[in-house]
Design an enzyme around this catalytic site. Sequence first.
Site, PDB file in Angstrom:
ATOM      1  N   GLY A  18       0.787  -1.231   0.000  1.00 52.12           N
ATOM      2  CA  GLY A  18       0.000   0.000   0.000  1.00 52.12           C
ATOM      3  C   GLY A  18       0.813   1.272   0.000  1.00 52.12           C
ATOM      4  N   ASP A  65       7.145  -6.194  14.593  1.00 48.27           N
ATOM      5  CA  ASP A  65       5.908  -5.570  15.049  1.00 48.27           C
ATOM      6  C   ASP A  65       6.305  -4.254  15.706  1.00 48.27           C
ATOM      7  OD1 ASP A  65       3.647  -4.738  16.474  1.00 48.27           O
ATOM      8  OD2 ASP A  65       3.032  -6.790  16.939  1.00 48.27           O
ATOM      9  N   VAL A  66       5.773  -3.143  15.220  1.00 49.75           N
ATOM     10  CA  VAL A  66       6.187  -1.832  15.732  1.00 49.75           C
ATOM     11  C   VAL A  66       5.773  -1.601  17.183  1.00 49.75           C
ATOM     12  CG1 VAL A  66       6.280  -0.726  13.470  1.00 49.75           C
ATOM     13  CG2 VAL A  66       4.116  -0.732  14.760  1.00 49.75           C
ATOM     14  N   TYR A 160      -9.903   2.835  15.581  1.00 57.41           N
ATOM     15  CA  TYR A 160      -9.128   3.468  14.516  1.00 57.41           C
ATOM     16  C   TYR A 160      -9.200   4.986  14.633  1.00 57.41           C
ATOM     17  CZ  TYR A 160      -7.663   4.926   9.847  1.00 57.41           C
ATOM     18  OH  TYR A 160      -7.018   5.544   8.800  1.00 57.41           O
ATOM     19  N   THR A 195      -6.101   0.440  -0.985  1.00 54.06           N
ATOM     20  CA  THR A 195      -5.219  -0.525  -0.342  1.00 54.06           C
ATOM     21  C   THR A 195      -6.053  -1.739   0.060  1.00 54.06           C
ATOM     22  OG1 THR A 195      -5.591   0.330   1.896  1.00 54.06           O
ATOM     23  CG2 THR A 195      -3.827   1.367   0.600  1.00 54.06           C
ATOM     24  N   MET A 197      -6.679  -2.549   2.984  1.00 55.42           N
ATOM     25  CA  MET A 197      -7.509  -2.089   4.087  1.00 55.42           C
ATOM     26  C   MET A 197      -8.776  -1.408   3.580  1.00 55.42           C
ATOM     27  SD  MET A 197      -6.691   0.739   7.077  1.00 55.42           S
ATOM     28  CE  MET A 197      -5.331  -0.175   7.780  1.00 55.42           C
TER      29      MET A 197
END
Length: 243
Positions: A18, A65-66, A160, A195, A197
């Site tokens: 993306g 993984d951030v 979100y 994307t 998503m």
Amino acid sequence: MIPHLHGRVAVVTGAGRGIGRAIATELAAAGMSLLLAARTGADVRELAEELAERYRTPCLPAAIDVTDRGAVDRVIMHTEQQLGAIDLLVNSAGAIESAARPFWLADPDELLDVVATNLLGPLIMTRAVLPAMVARGRGHVVTLASRALAAQRTGHYTAYAVSKSAASRLTERLAVEVAGTGVVLLDVLPGLVRTSMTESMPVWAEVTDWDDPAAAAALIVEIAGGRHDARTGTTLAAGRRAD
């Protein structure tokens, strides 16, 4: 290739697909060396090989993984050892609820994962690079922002919407804290980009005129070059519809 960016180092999270992939590609074209991070290693390994061959610039992949602080600290240290001082961080990794559900019916674990990715991720990544940037007196941190249009339209996607809003407040706050150090923090609204998503969300099922992720990528190259330093702590819009 942009001469003054050649050899500078950028870290891009969510780089495998993306918008993150488009950003990484544009930065490589500008001559920057890259650390490409994503949860899935296959995507960033393939992209790192592609960009290194096409643009003749060093590219390192990292499957992390951030939200894992230990893993982030290790990969930042490795990047500095292999590529040099980090000039740019792009917080592109993001997550959203799998369906538009009322908050009280949503899976609590999913809610926490969304908040962790969208808020704790940028916080942890930025904390990892900021000390060295402040010590050197220069650096840029860019976080992809959202006006959460899907949440506004559906009344849902609460985690979100809240986490992206909080991440923007983080940018504003940190810009105040580092004022005068030479470090610049900015948010970028990429618009409504096609994307995996956005394609998974029924609210966008009828959309055909998607925003081009190249616009956000080009804006971030400008940021890396210092063109928007005076606007530190603010949000810059790249797409026509800034979600």
